[in-house]
Design a protein around this motif. Structure first.
Motif, PDB file in Angstrom:
ATOM      1  N   GLN A 315       0.759  -1.314  -0.067  1.00  0.00           N
ATOM      2  CA  GLN A 315      -0.004  -0.055  -0.017  1.00  0.00           C
ATOM      3  C   GLN A 315       0.907   1.035   0.137  1.00  0.00           C
ATOM      4  N   LYS A 316       0.361   2.621  -0.438  1.00  0.00           N
ATOM      5  CA  LYS A 316       1.041   3.682  -0.566  1.00  0.00           C
ATOM      6  C   LYS A 316       0.325   4.537   0.500  1.00  0.00           C
ATOM      7  N   GLU A 317       0.976   5.395   1.294  1.00  0.00           N
ATOM      8  CA  GLU A 317       0.353   6.302   2.372  1.00  0.00           C
ATOM      9  C   GLU A 317       0.049   7.468   1.573  1.00  0.00           C
ATOM     10  N   SER A 318       0.929   8.073   0.683  1.00  0.00           N
ATOM     11  CA  SER A 318       1.006   9.391   0.358  1.00  0.00           C
ATOM     12  C   SER A 318       0.128   9.313  -0.979  1.00  0.00           C
ATOM     13  N   ARG A 319      -0.259  10.484  -1.323  1.00  0.00           N
ATOM     14  CA  ARG A 319      -1.137  10.545  -2.689  1.00  0.00           C
ATOM     15  C   ARG A 319      -0.593  10.209  -3.778  1.00  0.00           C
ATOM     16  N   CYS A 320      -1.154   9.816  -4.961  1.00  0.00           N
ATOM     17  CA  CYS A 320      -0.455   9.092  -6.075  1.00  0.00           C
ATOM     18  C   CYS A 320      -0.251  10.254  -7.117  1.00  0.00           C
ATOM     19  N   GLY A 321      -0.252  11.316  -6.915  1.00  0.00           N
ATOM     20  CA  GLY A 321       0.296  12.593  -7.605  1.00  0.00           C
ATOM     21  C   GLY A 321      -0.605  13.956  -7.736  1.00  0.00           C
ATOM     22  N   TYR A 322      -0.500  14.803  -8.669  1.00  0.00           N
ATOM     23  CA  TYR A 322      -0.901  16.180  -8.451  1.00  0.00           C
ATOM     24  C   TYR A 322      -0.682  16.962  -9.721  1.00  0.00           C
ATOM     25  N   GLY A 323      -1.726  17.808 -10.017  1.00  0.00           N
ATOM     26  CA  GLY A 323      -1.490  18.504 -11.140  1.00  0.00           C
ATOM     27  C   GLY A 323      -0.185  19.157 -11.377  1.00  0.00           C
ATOM     28  N   ILE A 324       0.377  19.380 -12.485  1.00  0.00           N
ATOM     29  CA  ILE A 324       1.799  19.912 -12.773  1.00  0.00           C
ATOM     30  C   ILE A 324       1.539  20.636 -13.898  1.00  0.00           C
ATOM     31  N   GLY A 325       2.594  21.636 -13.921  1.00  0.00           N
ATOM     32  CA  GLY A 325       2.838  22.901 -15.126  1.00  0.00           C
ATOM     33  C   GLY A 325       3.782  23.595 -14.760  1.00  0.00           C
ATOM     34  N   ILE A 326       3.234  25.035 -14.476  1.00  0.00           N
ATOM     35  CA  ILE A 326       4.310  25.997 -14.013  1.00  0.00           C
ATOM     36  C   ILE A 326       5.005  25.680 -12.846  1.00  0.00           C
ATOM     37  N   ASP A 327       6.203  25.639 -13.071  1.00  0.00           N
ATOM     38  CA  ASP A 327       7.024  25.376 -11.871  1.00  0.00           C
ATOM     39  C   ASP A 327       6.637  24.289 -10.991  1.00  0.00           C
ATOM     40  N   TRP A 328       6.269  23.069 -11.724  1.00  0.00           N
ATOM     41  CA  TRP A 328       6.175  21.681 -11.052  1.00  0.00           C
ATOM     42  C   TRP A 328       4.705  21.791 -10.526  1.00  0.00           C
TER      43      TRP A 328
END
Lengths: 389, 389
Positions: A315-328
């Motif tokens: 299992q993975k505790e932290s989120r699986c990602g996030y929106g990315i674009g300007i400056d990460w």
């Protein structure tokens, strides 16, 4: 005696489109003025990329004017003229006496501007997110007649859906990130200083890929044994050792648009545990990508990943990602269960599957992808393998 | 299963010395608890260098305890254990549900900690400088019994005077900055892409100097004609051209300690105007350095520079520099007329003589120096010349 406009990254029409979207939101929120303080939002709406945000600066958008006004420290005004699409009369400098002055700072210049332009008798939106508490108090104290509306994420939410012009830069950035990761696979060797490998990776990220140079350097996170359970540290002052594992996260940058990628390296044979985790994560990644389509939610994508690796006992505790674009990181969307953001075409995400399972054991894998009309277009293309050195 | 402590940059005694200075200030301000939120302050007091400050985090210093408590996002706890001198029970993780959550964030975890530790009935100092307005309000709302004291620059003022251990790192950083600048003189050539030159400079900054590797990459500001009147922009997506001038600012980094240097390059013969400005600036720099000694003020140093270049008919609008140390600019001292900060041994400054005279014409020259018992020790050593290519 006057500085020329530089080559613009986007045509004027692109900025006007973005501003129109912002103004539509302003009307919905019954405000006539929006004070944009977040450097990434200012970049998005004007093309300003100078690294001057360590002093106060702001963009003032009025529903009554086509172009907003950019308020900068005086010494940054030439950069504002050169870099942005704005007319030079729209770039206002505040004097050096506002810098390093405990009595007043650049936000006072912004407040002065609002007063002089008589923009304070109606609603004023404020991007509060990064605004220091003292500045926020000052706005309220010095503009007692204004009705303030917290507009922290208004511009960020508009940034979330990219134009095709922005997607083109994201693709270039992804190719640069790929090149950096492949270079890492060539230079991570036992006995080599981590910093010397980073030197080669940085050099590759600047030289770019396919004739498109890197126009910025994003963070590099390099976590070697015994530090693979850590996530946000940079390289150590040590050498790589036989038997070590190396987790690497890096980004390619084109005109502030950033694509990120993570891969795991093993100097010597990977342990069974690492190999099993890798296999589960690759399956999870594929399951997550299969869920991506307009109308699905961020939560659906995370849930598919979590369920898939769960079958292998992980299992993975932290989120699986996030929106990315300007400056990460865009900081409004998360690929996590419960985030009901609906996916729409040309949203871009860092599907970040780094999994720090124990204090002393973690593994990383990620891709940057775009939502298409019917699924996911994975922009990063490095082989999804443990790189065995 | 548990992560080991990494090699510590400083001995425990160094951190305890720094904390003792902080606690002495806390007693003066009649507070028993200090909430440190600025990532550079946390770094200074613990050795924590992970780049996790894009989510809330805080260090809670109590006058009643030897070691402070570091409150991080759960996934950053292993880095906290590995990097800092703190006992592992002093590193507290908050759950992933506080990330990307509009209802509560990591500052709520800090407030929870203060409540549970019963640290809120006496004075509580808050580093407000970088604290978002919403978080500051939340502290006050959720801890109505506490007496809050704004302690924004308390730790920063202590950072201003370095120990000999810190000075040793500043010297290593300066040697790296020098190496980067000398590499620039080798690779800036007409027809070369700016990014390709930056690739070589970055590589040098990572490889370091004298066997001491770079342990971080600071901003690189590279402003070529027609952009020499700008100050904070990075390299362009273009090539260097015959007849162009290039202003370069970069920093060497050793364990977050940064030394900066600026030099001007001329591809082809420098103009008379550039040469006259350079001569005046070098004289001004020497005059400024001659003023440096314990007991003199920041203002004295700036005044010496300004008076000297004034004799040649030049003037400089922006300040003449600032304190430098962890992650570059320290933000409490300015080398400018009117800043009455008294110089003391082991203060370090970036004597920043960049002079943006016209929108389309500027020149840069700088050194990083240390105040000694009797004068200035200039840490950066690149020749004070216009580098003619």
């Amino acid at each position: 005696m006057t500085v020329s406009k530089g080559l613009q990254v986007f045509p004027r029409t692109e900025y006007l489109r973005r501003l129109a979207a912002v103004k539509a939101e302003m009307v919905k929120r019954d405000i006539e003025t929006l004070v944009v303080t977040f450097d990434r939002s200012i970049n998005y709406l004007t093309g300003y990329t100078a690294r001057s945000a360590y002093v106060p600066q702001a963009l003032v958008v009025s529903v009554h004017e086509e172009e907003p006004s950019l308020i900068l420290r005086l010494m940054d005004v030439p950069a504002g003229i050169h870099l942005t699409f704005l007319g030079r009369n729209k770039i206002i400098g505040y004097p050096e006496s506002f810098v390093g002055n405990p009595e007043k700072d650049g936000y006072d210049a912004v407040i002065d501007f609002l007063q002089e332009a008589k923009l304070t008798d109606r609603g004023v939106g404020l991007e509060m997110g990064q605004l220091p508490a003292r500045a926020a108090e000052n706005f309220k104290k010095r503009l007692p007649g204004a009705r303030f509306v917290d507009c922290t994420h208004v511009v960020t939410w508009i940034r979330v859906i990219k134009s095709d012009l922005e997607i083109a830069l994201m693709k270039e950035a992804a190719a640069i990130a790929d090149a950096g990761m492949l270079r890492a696979a060539e230079v991570i060797r036992p006995g080599v200083h981590e910093a010397d490998a980073v030197a080669e990776i940085l050099s590759t990220l600047a030289r770019g890929a396919n004739g498109k140079r890197g126009t910025g350097i994003a963070n590099i996170f390099m976590c070697s044994s015994p530090r693979t359970g850590t996530s946000h540290i940079i390289w150590s002052d040590d050498i790589f050792r036989q038997g070590s594992q190396v987790n690497l996260e890096l980004g390619g940058v084109r005109h502030t648009y950033t694509a990120a990628v993570m891969r795991t390296f093993s100097i010597g044979k990977p342990s069974d545990r690492l190999r099993r985790l890798h296999e589960a994560e690759v399956q999870g990644l594929e399951a997550a990508l299969e869920k991506v389509r307009p109308g699905a939610t961020c939560s659906d994508v995370a849930e598919a990943f979590n369920r898939t690796i769960g079958k292998s006992g992980f299992q993975k505790e932290s989120r699986c990602g996030y929106g990315i674009g300007i400056d990460w990181n865009e900081a409004v969307t998360s690929l996590k269960e419960g985030d009901m953001t609906v996916l729409r075409p040309n949203m871009t995400f860092h599907l970040m599957l780094g999994n720090w399972i124990d204090e002393d054991f973690g593994y990383v894998l990620s891709e940057t992808f775009r939502v298409t009309d019917s699924g996911a277009d994975v922009l990063t293309r490095v082989p999804r393998q443990i790189f065995e050195i």
